[in-house]
Design a protein around this motif. Structure first.
Motif, PDB file in Angstrom:
ATOM      1  N   HIS A  12       0.848  -1.211   0.000  1.00 29.66           N
ATOM      2  CA  HIS A  12       0.000   0.000   0.000  1.00 29.66           C
ATOM      3  C   HIS A  12       0.874   1.249   0.000  1.00 29.66           C
ATOM      4  CE1 HIS A  12      -4.012   1.960   1.125  1.00 29.66           C
ATOM      5  NE2 HIS A  12      -3.148   2.965   0.933  1.00 29.66           N
ATOM      6  N   HIS A  58       1.495   5.231  -2.136  1.00 29.45           N
ATOM      7  CA  HIS A  58       1.081   6.230  -3.129  1.00 29.45           C
ATOM      8  C   HIS A  58       2.391   6.868  -3.586  1.00 29.45           C
ATOM      9  CE1 HIS A  58      -3.060   5.581  -2.005  1.00 29.45           C
ATOM     10  NE2 HIS A  58      -2.679   5.632  -0.742  1.00 29.45           N
ATOM     11  N   LYS A  68      -8.482  -0.152  -7.475  1.00 33.62           N
ATOM     12  CA  LYS A  68      -8.593   0.403  -6.119  1.00 33.62           C
ATOM     13  C   LYS A  68      -9.949   1.091  -5.977  1.00 33.62           C
ATOM     14  CE  LYS A  68      -7.497   2.286  -2.061  1.00 33.62           C
ATOM     15  NZ  LYS A  68      -6.568   3.389  -1.917  1.00 33.62           N
ATOM     16  N   HIS A  93      -6.374  -0.396   5.438  1.00 30.47           N
ATOM     17  CA  HIS A  93      -6.556   0.343   6.711  1.00 30.47           C
ATOM     18  C   HIS A  93      -7.362  -0.485   7.725  1.00 30.47           C
ATOM     19  CE1 HIS A  93      -5.063   3.454   4.147  1.00 30.47           C
ATOM     20  NE2 HIS A  93      -6.204   3.564   3.479  1.00 30.47           N
ATOM     21  N   ASP A  96       0.917   3.115   3.373  1.00 33.88           N
ATOM     22  CA  ASP A  96       0.332   4.403   2.949  1.00 33.88           C
ATOM     23  C   ASP A  96       1.431   5.459   2.772  1.00 33.88           C
ATOM     24  OD1 ASP A  96      -2.012   5.434   2.019  1.00 33.88           O
ATOM     25  OD2 ASP A  96      -2.923   5.817   3.975  1.00 33.88           O
TER      26      ASP A  96
HETATM   27 ZN   LIG Z   1      -3.763   4.935   0.856  1.00 39.24          ZN
END
Ligand SMILES: [Zn+2]
Length: 423
Positions: free
Chosen positions: A84, A86, A205, A266, A338
């Protein structure tokens, strides 16, 4: 005359033979982590031909003529996998400033982050949400050898409802800004799923609930209906892609799992029913917990808008309690961070949080190797040091099976047989 002819023939034969035998590299180290058993292999040798591992074990015979890389007292592990990220984002982009960044500018931020991530020991990432198709462009540039970086499984723009976590919820109506992945209703959702695949998405996603770093929504409320989720996930699967759902609230987790999602991202408010369903469906949970520490400590430095900080202070401590229960109950876990919410390259700080919540170091390491490889559908390529897999290796000082923080200081990195950090 005859003798000369024979020796020319022999020379030709030897030259042809040498060309047929691929060059072998042998990596030696005092120890190697067998991620499946969670045990150390001493006097480790890994033999590599081209991009792939040909053999790995203790005290293997090194073929004559092999290039030897001796890492001395270090411990070898497979290259780590972050499921995960970005990769094209930065912490400073969490507020309004992202509006001023163009797609080309965002992509170049991604190239910078890709190198940082690779040098931190993460040789594979699954990128779950980017502005436009920036992560897909970056993936292709890395695969073409234009820029260095990890192997990337990329989603492109995440699907979300109008005004939801994955829309541009921060603008005045006059700006008419709508994120590229916004899709309402079954027909639009199918169209955007297919469009993402058309432009190269490896994974779909979905934003199934509200989020923390978005304005005007509640992380506990679901955003897509069961019908919409079933349409998106069913279409992704039909076209050979897995699907990942951003989901904090219990309702959204339940709906996404029932609709056939491959991973919940999450999972902050996972409840007993969600735990039961995820175990039944063998759905991976990808917790992203270290970010809470960094975000709250650095909120001022990155000018995090007050409403977002307020949400973070409520959601993130609660997430640790609930995820701790899910870990203890045996929900399958894959490693995620994340990264972008906090600086890329600090990804390995997540390991210590997983251990704090009840995992052994070996279990925590498994989340970022064999488990994450399974979630990505790349078990035949990455996630362990075994013959046939990519020669993606890292080496650390210290004893990661005793203290996972050793993984926060990766000393040496190899991707596909090429050394990218260390000697
Ligand atoms: Zn994320």
């Amino acid at each position: 005359m005859k003798a000369i002819a024979v020796s020319i023939l022999l020379f030709a034969y030897a030259a042809a033979g040498a060309a047929d035998i691929p060059a072998i590299t042998a990596v030696k180290a005092a120890h190697m982590v067998d991620v499946r058993s969670g045990k150390l292999v001493d006097q480790a040798v890994v033999l590599i031909s081209g991009e792939r591992i040909t053999a790995a074990g203790s005290q293997l015979t090194i073929p004559a003529g092999a290039t030897v890389i001796d890492l001395g007292n270090k411990t070898l592990l497979p290259g780590l996998i972050d499921a995960h990220t970005h990769i094209t984002g930065r912490p400073e982009d969490a507020g309004y400033s992202i509006i001023a960044k163009s797609i080309p500018r965002i992509t170049l931020t991604g190239a910078h982050n890709a190198l940082t991530t690779l040098r931190a020991g993460f040789t594979t990432i699954r990128d779950v949400g980017a502005d436009g198709y920036t992560d897909i462009g970056l993936r292709d540039a890395i695969n073409d050898g234009d820029v260095p970086g990890p192997r990337i499984l990329a989603s492109g723009p995440p699907l979300g409802i109008t005004g939801g976590h994955c829309d541009d919820t921060m603008h005045a109506p006059e700006y008419k800004s709508i994120a590229l992945g916004v899709a309402d209703g079954v027909d639009e959702a199918l169209k955007v799923t297919r469009r993402n695949i058309k432009y190269g998405a490896d994974v779909i996603k979905i934003c199934a609930t509200g989020g923390v770093l978005s304005f005007g929504d509640d992380p506990r409320t679901s955003q897509y209906t069961l019908e919409e989720l079933k349409a998106i996930i069913g279409e992704a699967h039909r076209l050979g892609r897995k699907a990942a759902a951003h989901a904090h609230g219990g309702d959204g987790i339940r709906l996404a799992v029932l609709a056939g999602i491959d991973s919940i991202e999450h999972g902050s408010y996972i409840d007993d029913e969600g735990i039961k369903l995820m175990k039944e469906h063998k759905t991976y949970l990808v917790p992203t917990l270290y970010l809470g520490d960094w975000l709250i400590d650095n909120a001022e430095a990155i000018k995090l808008p007050a409403p977002l900080l307020e949400k973070a202070k409520v959601v993130l401590p609660q997430a640790r309690i609930n995820i701790g229960k899910a870990i203890k109950a045996g929900v399958p876990i894959a490693f995620g961070t994340d990264a972008a919410v906090y600086p890329h390259g600090l990804n390995a700080r997540e390991f210590a949080v997983l251990v704090k919540l009840g995992m052994t170091p070996a279990q925590a390491i498994r989340t970022a190797t064999v488990n994450a490889a399974d979630l990505l559908g790349w078990s035949d390529k990455v996630g362990s040091i075994e013959a046939g897999k990519y020669a993606d290796l890292i080496a650390v000082d210290g004893a990661p099976l005793n203290d996972v923080r050793a993984l926060e200081q990766v000393q040496w990195v190899m991707k596909g047989g090429a050394v990218v950090k260390g000697n």
